[in-house]
Design a protein around this motif. Structure first.
Motif, PDB file in Angstrom:
ATOM      1  N   ASP A 176       0.962  -1.061   0.149  1.00 45.13           N
ATOM      2  CA  ASP A 176      -0.096  -0.074  -0.090  1.00 45.13           C
ATOM      3  C   ASP A 176       0.846   1.296  -0.105  1.00 45.13           C
ATOM      4  O   ASP A 176       0.409   2.302   0.200  1.00 45.13           O
ATOM      5  CB  ASP A 176      -0.892   0.190   1.261  1.00 45.13           C
ATOM      6  CG  ASP A 176      -1.613  -1.260   1.098  1.00 45.13           C
ATOM      7  OD1 ASP A 176      -2.329  -1.564   0.144  1.00 45.13           O
ATOM      8  OD2 ASP A 176      -2.084  -1.721   2.530  1.00 45.13           O
ATOM      9  N   THR A 178       2.079   2.799  -2.393  1.00 39.17           N
ATOM     10  CA  THR A 178       1.776   3.889  -3.418  1.00 39.17           C
ATOM     11  C   THR A 178       0.487   3.229  -3.917  1.00 39.17           C
ATOM     12  O   THR A 178       0.001   2.107  -3.461  1.00 39.17           O
ATOM     13  CB  THR A 178       2.634   4.093  -4.594  1.00 39.17           C
ATOM     14  OG1 THR A 178       2.826   2.825  -5.177  1.00 39.17           O
ATOM     15  CG2 THR A 178       4.301   4.360  -4.047  1.00 39.17           C
ATOM     16  N   ASP A 179      -0.317   4.264  -4.762  1.00 38.60           N
ATOM     17  CA  ASP A 179      -1.450   3.730  -5.411  1.00 38.60           C
ATOM     18  C   ASP A 179      -1.363   3.019  -6.397  1.00 38.60           C
ATOM     19  O   ASP A 179      -2.248   2.442  -7.106  1.00 38.60           O
ATOM     20  CB  ASP A 179      -2.414   5.088  -5.579  1.00 38.60           C
ATOM     21  CG  ASP A 179      -2.694   5.749  -4.608  1.00 38.60           C
ATOM     22  OD1 ASP A 179      -2.874   5.188  -3.488  1.00 38.60           O
ATOM     23  OD2 ASP A 179      -2.830   7.028  -4.595  1.00 38.60           O
ATOM     24  N   ASP A 180      -0.016   2.852  -7.016  1.00 45.27           N
ATOM     25  CA  ASP A 180       0.002   1.920  -8.298  1.00 45.27           C
ATOM     26  C   ASP A 180       0.729   0.681  -7.760  1.00 45.27           C
ATOM     27  O   ASP A 180       1.877   0.287  -7.679  1.00 45.27           O
ATOM     28  CB  ASP A 180       1.209   2.697  -8.975  1.00 45.27           C
ATOM     29  CG  ASP A 180       1.462   2.219 -10.277  1.00 45.27           C
ATOM     30  OD1 ASP A 180       0.923   1.060 -10.469  1.00 45.27           O
ATOM     31  OD2 ASP A 180       2.066   2.819 -11.339  1.00 45.27           O
ATOM     32  N   LEU A 181      -0.411  -0.230  -7.645  1.00 46.76           N
ATOM     33  CA  LEU A 181       0.071  -1.573  -7.240  1.00 46.76           C
ATOM     34  C   LEU A 181       0.714  -2.476  -7.977  1.00 46.76           C
ATOM     35  O   LEU A 181       1.788  -3.222  -7.985  1.00 46.76           O
ATOM     36  CB  LEU A 181      -1.174  -2.347  -6.764  1.00 46.76           C
ATOM     37  CG  LEU A 181      -0.959  -3.887  -6.523  1.00 46.76           C
ATOM     38  CD1 LEU A 181      -0.149  -3.868  -5.107  1.00 46.76           C
ATOM     39  CD2 LEU A 181      -2.350  -4.577  -6.104  1.00 46.76           C
ATOM     40  N   ASP A 182       0.562  -1.976  -9.584  1.00 45.01           N
ATOM     41  CA  ASP A 182       1.214  -2.619 -10.629  1.00 45.01           C
ATOM     42  C   ASP A 182       2.723  -2.487 -10.470  1.00 45.01           C
ATOM     43  O   ASP A 182       3.789  -3.203 -10.927  1.00 45.01           O
ATOM     44  CB  ASP A 182       0.703  -2.361 -11.883  1.00 45.01           C
ATOM     45  CG  ASP A 182      -0.668  -2.848 -12.309  1.00 45.01           C
ATOM     46  OD1 ASP A 182      -1.024  -3.889 -11.471  1.00 45.01           O
ATOM     47  OD2 ASP A 182      -1.367  -2.178 -12.954  1.00 45.01           O
ATOM     48  N   GLN A 183       3.040  -1.018 -10.038  1.00 46.40           N
ATOM     49  CA  GLN A 183       4.704  -0.459 -10.037  1.00 46.40           C
ATOM     50  C   GLN A 183       5.091  -1.600  -9.070  1.00 46.40           C
ATOM     51  O   GLN A 183       6.329  -1.967  -9.292  1.00 46.40           O
ATOM     52  CB  GLN A 183       4.626   0.693  -9.942  1.00 46.40           C
ATOM     53  CG  GLN A 183       6.077   1.357  -9.752  1.00 46.40           C
ATOM     54  CD  GLN A 183       6.249   2.814  -9.509  1.00 46.40           C
ATOM     55  OE1 GLN A 183       5.035   3.552  -9.384  1.00 46.40           O
ATOM     56  NE2 GLN A 183       7.430   3.150  -9.038  1.00 46.40           N
ATOM     57  N   CYS A 184       4.777  -1.595  -7.844  1.00 40.64           N
ATOM     58  CA  CYS A 184       5.153  -2.400  -6.847  1.00 40.64           C
ATOM     59  C   CYS A 184       5.435  -3.774  -7.284  1.00 40.64           C
ATOM     60  O   CYS A 184       6.330  -4.251  -6.774  1.00 40.64           O
ATOM     61  CB  CYS A 184       3.936  -2.213  -5.474  1.00 40.64           C
ATOM     62  SG  CYS A 184       3.754  -0.589  -4.502  1.00 40.64           S
ATOM     63  N   ASP A 186       5.757  -5.073 -10.252  1.00 36.10           N
ATOM     64  CA  ASP A 186       6.870  -4.924 -11.045  1.00 36.10           C
ATOM     65  C   ASP A 186       8.253  -4.723 -10.434  1.00 36.10           C
ATOM     66  O   ASP A 186       9.237  -5.713 -10.884  1.00 36.10           O
ATOM     67  CB  ASP A 186       6.707  -3.946 -12.285  1.00 36.10           C
ATOM     68  CG  ASP A 186       5.350  -4.235 -13.277  1.00 36.10           C
ATOM     69  OD1 ASP A 186       4.965  -5.248 -13.035  1.00 36.10           O
ATOM     70  OD2 ASP A 186       5.223  -2.991 -13.703  1.00 36.10           O
ATOM     71  N   GLU A 187       8.397  -3.855  -9.495  1.00 33.42           N
ATOM     72  CA  GLU A 187       9.611  -3.769  -8.769  1.00 33.42           C
ATOM     73  C   GLU A 187       9.995  -5.170  -8.124  1.00 33.42           C
ATOM     74  O   GLU A 187      11.151  -5.455  -8.077  1.00 33.42           O
ATOM     75  CB  GLU A 187       9.416  -2.665  -7.879  1.00 33.42           C
ATOM     76  CG  GLU A 187       9.616  -1.288  -8.488  1.00 33.42           C
ATOM     77  CD  GLU A 187       9.218  -0.066  -7.374  1.00 33.42           C
ATOM     78  OE1 GLU A 187       8.876  -0.370  -6.547  1.00 33.42           O
ATOM     79  OE2 GLU A 187       9.711   0.829  -7.836  1.00 33.42           O
TER      80      GLU A 187
END
Length: 250
Positions: A176, A178-184, A186-187
């Motif tokens: 949680d 960031t609002d960008d779960l996809d980015q998390c 991917d990282e």
């Protein structure tokens, strides 16, 4: 990556990129008490002089008394400033301690360790927002002999761990952050491919319950639902280790 310090007990507040605490910045903005004292002497005279005149004192008598009252007010304000000066020294000491940690230059690197036996404690990377939950996790880990390093800068922390993987025991990642779960995701996928031996414990406020299965093995070894109690934290860490060992991560 700079070597993590283990030789002393450290409890640090979040720091800025310059390595100084926010309290230090506040310390530099302390009011100038001498200037305030001078400013107050004027209103003091405007109040005190008429009072003495109305009380029956002559002008010759009232002026010296008013000057004495002004001087007393001036000294009183300066005294208040001197009483508060130790706070300046304290914030300066905190800032110096923060610089002495000598961690990489990134957004936030608080550290918390409670190891006093002379042996290097295992390091834990905590990627999560600064707040009561993250602070409590760091304290709980410290009380179990870990050295926890928390930051909101996921990219900087993941690079730091990759640069010196043997220094780190495991990683905690708040999905949680960031609002960008996809980015998390991917990282984490990229990190796991590059460094499969580091166990990962995921935190999330959107899961229904703690999940100790390995169905998220592409990004983590166990998942805890927030908020997280102390006993659940260590249950999750145990499950994380078991799943990591089962997949050959350890």
């Amino acid at each position: 990556m700079a070597h993590m310090p283990h030789s002393q007990r450290i409890y640090l507040a979040p720091t800025t990129t310059s390595g100084f605490s926010k309290n230090h910045e506040a310390g530099k903005k302390r009011p100038n008490f001498a200037f305030i004292a001078v400013l107050l002497t004027g209103p003091t005279a405007l109040i005190v002089l008429p009072v003495f005149l109305l009380s029956g004192y002559t002008l010759v008598q009232s002026v010296p008394i008013t000057i004495l009252v002004q001087f007393a007010v001036f000294l009183g304000v300066l005294g208040i400033g001197l009483c508060r000066s130790p706070g300046v020294a304290k914030t300066h000491e905190t800032a110096t301690l923060t610089q002495d940690v000598n961690l990489p230059d990134c957004k936030i690197w608080p550290a918390c360790t409670d190891n006093e036996d002379g042996h290097p404690p295992p390091c834990v990377a905590l990627i999560a927002s600064a707040g009561n939950q993250s602070r409590q996790i760091a304290v709980d880990l410290a009380q179990q002999g870990y050295s926890a390093y928390q930051t909101q800068d996921a990219d900087a922390m993941l690079k730091a761990v990759l640069a010196c993987a043997p220094e780190w025991d495991f990683l905690i990642f708040d999905l949680d952050l960031t609002d960008d779960l996809d980015q998390c995701v991917d990282e984490l996928v990229a990190f796991r491919k590059a460094c499969p031996k580091i166990p990962i414990l995921l935190l999330s406020g959107s899961v229904q319950q703690d999940e100790f299965s390995d169905h998220r093995r592409a990004i983590g070894d166990a998942t805890l639902r927030k908020p997280i109690a102390r006993n659940r934290l260590f249950t999750g860490i145990e499950a994380m280790r078991e799943n990591s060992a089962a997949r050959g991560g350890i």
